[in-house]
Write an enzyme that holds these catalytic residues in place. Structure first.
Site, PDB file in Angstrom:
ATOM      1  N   HIS A  30       2.369  -6.173   2.525  1.00  8.33           N
ATOM      2  CA  HIS A  30       3.484  -5.867   1.693  1.00  8.33           C
ATOM      3  C   HIS A  30       4.191  -7.254   1.323  1.00  8.33           C
ATOM      4  O   HIS A  30       4.582  -7.893   2.312  1.00  8.33           O
ATOM      5  CB  HIS A  30       4.708  -5.091   2.667  1.00  8.33           C
ATOM      6  CG  HIS A  30       4.132  -3.635   2.930  1.00  8.33           C
ATOM      7  ND1 HIS A  30       5.042  -2.863   3.672  1.00  8.33           N
ATOM      8  CD2 HIS A  30       3.067  -2.752   2.454  1.00  8.33           C
ATOM      9  CE1 HIS A  30       4.490  -1.559   3.576  1.00  8.33           C
ATOM     10  NE2 HIS A  30       3.401  -1.593   3.023  1.00  8.33           N
ATOM     11  N   TYR A  32      12.338   2.222  -4.412  1.00  6.14           N
ATOM     12  CA  TYR A  32      11.345   2.528  -5.048  1.00  6.14           C
ATOM     13  C   TYR A  32      11.373   3.072  -6.323  1.00  6.14           C
ATOM     14  O   TYR A  32      10.954   3.920  -6.681  1.00  6.14           O
ATOM     15  CB  TYR A  32      10.756   3.765  -4.129  1.00  6.14           C
ATOM     16  CG  TYR A  32      10.174   3.028  -2.850  1.00  6.14           C
ATOM     17  CD1 TYR A  32       9.088   2.680  -2.696  1.00  6.14           C
ATOM     18  CD2 TYR A  32      10.782   3.360  -1.660  1.00  6.14           C
ATOM     19  CE1 TYR A  32       8.414   2.070  -1.473  1.00  6.14           C
ATOM     20  CE2 TYR A  32      10.207   2.904  -0.366  1.00  6.14           C
ATOM     21  CZ  TYR A  32       9.147   1.894  -0.429  1.00  6.14           C
ATOM     22  OH  TYR A  32       8.477   1.557   0.816  1.00  6.14           O
ATOM     23  N   CYS A  57       4.306  -7.285   6.453  1.00  3.01           N
ATOM     24  CA  CYS A  57       5.330  -7.023   5.562  1.00  3.01           C
ATOM     25  C   CYS A  57       6.243  -8.188   5.673  1.00  3.01           C
ATOM     26  O   CYS A  57       7.071  -8.595   6.605  1.00  3.01           O
ATOM     27  CB  CYS A  57       6.195  -5.675   5.948  1.00  3.01           C
ATOM     28  SG  CYS A  57       7.508  -5.539   5.053  1.00  3.01           S
ATOM     29  N   ASP A 102       5.793  -3.552  -2.071  1.00  6.89           N
ATOM     30  CA  ASP A 102       6.971  -3.011  -1.152  1.00  6.89           C
ATOM     31  C   ASP A 102       8.234  -2.464  -1.841  1.00  6.89           C
ATOM     32  O   ASP A 102       8.007  -1.701  -2.834  1.00  6.89           O
ATOM     33  CB  ASP A 102       7.254  -4.005  -0.184  1.00  6.89           C
ATOM     34  CG  ASP A 102       7.739  -3.304   1.293  1.00  6.89           C
ATOM     35  OD1 ASP A 102       7.389  -2.152   1.367  1.00  6.89           O
ATOM     36  OD2 ASP A 102       8.197  -4.198   2.087  1.00  6.89           O
ATOM     37  N   HIS A 103       9.242  -2.957  -1.900  1.00  9.81           N
ATOM     38  CA  HIS A 103      10.619  -2.506  -2.167  1.00  9.81           C
ATOM     39  C   HIS A 103      10.768  -3.482  -3.569  1.00  9.81           C
ATOM     40  O   HIS A 103      10.316  -4.467  -3.926  1.00  9.81           O
ATOM     41  CB  HIS A 103      11.680  -2.674  -1.576  1.00  9.81           C
ATOM     42  CG  HIS A 103      11.302  -2.015  -0.283  1.00  9.81           C
ATOM     43  ND1 HIS A 103      12.280  -2.566   0.860  1.00  9.81           N
ATOM     44  CD2 HIS A 103      10.528  -1.329   0.307  1.00  9.81           C
ATOM     45  CE1 HIS A 103      11.841  -1.517   1.984  1.00  9.81           C
ATOM     46  NE2 HIS A 103      10.836  -1.239   1.573  1.00  9.81           N
ATOM     47  N   HIS A 152       2.875  -1.413  10.891  1.00  8.65           N
ATOM     48  CA  HIS A 152       4.021  -1.983  10.337  1.00  8.65           C
ATOM     49  C   HIS A 152       5.087  -2.552  11.359  1.00  8.65           C
ATOM     50  O   HIS A 152       5.355  -2.156  12.018  1.00  8.65           O
ATOM     51  CB  HIS A 152       4.723  -1.191   9.196  1.00  8.65           C
ATOM     52  CG  HIS A 152       5.642  -1.772   8.199  1.00  8.65           C
ATOM     53  ND1 HIS A 152       6.830  -2.167   8.654  1.00  8.65           N
ATOM     54  CD2 HIS A 152       5.454  -1.521   6.876  1.00  8.65           C
ATOM     55  CE1 HIS A 152       7.471  -2.550   7.649  1.00  8.65           C
ATOM     56  NE2 HIS A 152       6.562  -2.371   6.505  1.00  8.65           N
TER      57      HIS A 152
HETATM   58  C1  CS2 Z   1       8.831   1.090   4.338  1.00  7.59           C
HETATM   59  C2  CS2 Z   1       8.829   1.686   5.609  1.00  7.59           C
HETATM   60  O1  CS2 Z   1      10.166   2.211   2.998  1.00  7.59           O
HETATM   61  C3  CS2 Z   1       9.965   1.368   3.479  1.00  7.59           C
HETATM   62  O2  CS2 Z   1      11.095   0.588   3.695  1.00  7.59           O
HETATM   63  O3  CS2 Z   1       9.009  -0.518   4.574  1.00  7.59           O
HETATM   64  O4  CS2 Z   1       9.517   2.912   5.692  1.00  7.59           O
HETATM   65  C4  CS2 Z   1       7.463   1.748   6.198  1.00  7.59           C
HETATM   66  O5  CS2 Z   1       6.685   2.616   5.080  1.00  7.59           O
HETATM   67  C5  CS2 Z   1       7.048   2.049   7.488  1.00  7.59           C
HETATM   68  O6  CS2 Z   1       7.873   1.654   8.340  1.00  7.59           O
HETATM   69  C6  CS2 Z   1       5.597   1.935   7.859  1.00  7.59           C
HETATM   70  O7  CS2 Z   1       5.426   2.882   8.936  1.00  7.59           O
HETATM   71 MN    MN Z   2       6.989  -3.173   4.200  1.00  8.47          MN
END
Ligand code: CS2
Ligand code: MN
Length: 362
Positions: free
Chosen positions: A271, A330, A244, A316-317, A206
């Site tokens: 992502h 999330y 991402c 992703d978010h 990532h």
């Molecule tokens: C994710 C990161 O929750 C988040 O923001 O994009 O924590 C992601 O899971 C890690 O960097 C991946 O190793």
């Molecule tokens: Mn990400």
């Protein structure tokens, strides 16, 4: 493209799997053993427990995010071999359970960084926010205290064992340059990628979030040039990427569609999210819709379609909307909206291709 959804586990997520099942098109759950500290092995027994609950709800467990890399590996300490052996054992156990893709990152000390988790947007929703001046003017432990004052959730990337050792870790990184991180990463890859090939596991690093150095810590997975360098450290299809859009896209110089075309088959996990960048270097996460942020999500999805992308994708978010109480980024609702937007673009691209083929035949 196979749609997946991140879920933090039976006891650790407010969203039941049965609700995720109601989002159209989701095939798999992106999961992890969040209670196991970085560096420790994931036993087959623990893995099987998640597998059972996820599969019995009608999802696959193909993607894990993340198997975190112990700091001693990133620091190149002599103890790293022990932690690498544990990492390999975890990979073997995951392969045995049927996992296909392992997402991880190589960011020193912190995973992602934001200054506010619930920044209010114009429409009354809230989202993750990064204020550049604040990061530049604050001590890391003070920021961690502020971020964690809301104790109702656990934050991946801000685990207590990581934060407990903050000042020790900062001392340890004092002498560590970017070039040293590159060589420690290469050492790690030389160990794990041959095993990944044997096990048929695709490793997917990532990018650093945000994609620049913070608190003076070296960060290397930040742009197209560095990602090319990363892929060449070990030139194997099993040494791949989690691309991402939101992490890389915080830097306006990163052209995400062009990266998708350039790295195509080495992207194992996508992502997709949007964000709005401000001229002063701040950014805030937004809805997925192209019009709402600085990233052209339409062009990003189109680039994947043109690449014939068959990998995994997640929204992703998301923002926090409709009064949902959730772990930052999330929630259920906005990620579900994101999924529908991504699939809407994808499906219409597929239809347009079919229609033009049909027109050509006629
Ligand atoms: C994710 C990161 O929750 C988040 O923001 O994009 O924590 C992601 O899971 C890690 O960097 C991946 O190793
Ligand atoms: Mn990400």
């Amino acid at each position: 493209m196979e749609m997946v959804f991140r879920w933090f586990g039976e006891d650790n997520d407010h969203i039941p799997l049965s609700h995720i099942k109601q989002i159209p098109g989701v095939k798999g759950i992106v999961w992890a053993l969040h209670h196991i500290p970085a560096g420790e092995k994931w036993t087959l027994h623990e893995i099987e427990k998640v597998k059972k609950s996820v599969e019995s709800s009608g999802f696959n467990i193909d993607v894990v995010e993340s198997v975190n890399v112990h700091e001693d590996i990133k620091l190149g300490r002599s103890t790293r071999d022990y932690y690498i052996e544990n990492y390999k054992q975890t990979m073997k156990n995951l392969a045995e359970a049927g996992v296909k893709v392992i997402c991880y990152n190589f960011m020193p000390v912190f995973d992602w960084i934001r200054t506010e988790l619930f920044k209010e947007l114009e429409d009354g929703s809230t989202a993750l926010f990064y204020e550049k001046a604040k990061v530049e003017g604050i001590e890391p432990d003070e920021l961690a205290q502020q971020i964690l004052k809301e104790k109702s959730f656990t934050l991946p990337g801000w685990e207590p064992e990581r934060l407990a050792k903050l000042s020790e870790l900062f001392d340890a990184y004092q002498e560590v340059t970017e070039e040293m991180i590159w060589s420690h990463l290469k050492y790690f890859l030389d160990e794990i990628i041959p095993l990944a090939e044997q096990l048929d596991i695709r490793m997917a690093i990532h990018p650093d979030d945000p994609p620049w150095s913070v608190f003076g810590l070296p960060r290397i997975i930040t742009n197209e040039r560095n990602i090319s360098r990363f892929l060449n450290l070990v030139d194997s299809p099993n040494n791949g990427l989690t691309l991402c859009s939101g992490s890389l896209g915080a830097n306006g110089e990163n052209d995400i569609p062009s990266m998708i075309h350039k790295f195509g088959p080495r992207i194992h996990f996508a992502h997709i999210r949007n964000l709005k960048r401000y001229d002063n270097g701040d950014f805030v996460e937004t809805s997925h819709r192209t019009e709402d942020g600085s990233l052209d999500i339409y062009e990003i999805v189109k680039a994947y379609r043109k690449q014939g992308f068959t990998g995994y994708v997640r929204p992703d978010h998301g923002r926090h909307i409709w009064d949902e109480t959730c772990r930052p980024g999330y929630g259920l609702y906005d990620r579900a909206l994101g999924i529908m937007y991504i699939q809407g673009i994808w499906d219409s691209l597929v239809r347009m291709e079919k229609e033009s083929q049909y027109a050509a035949i006629k």
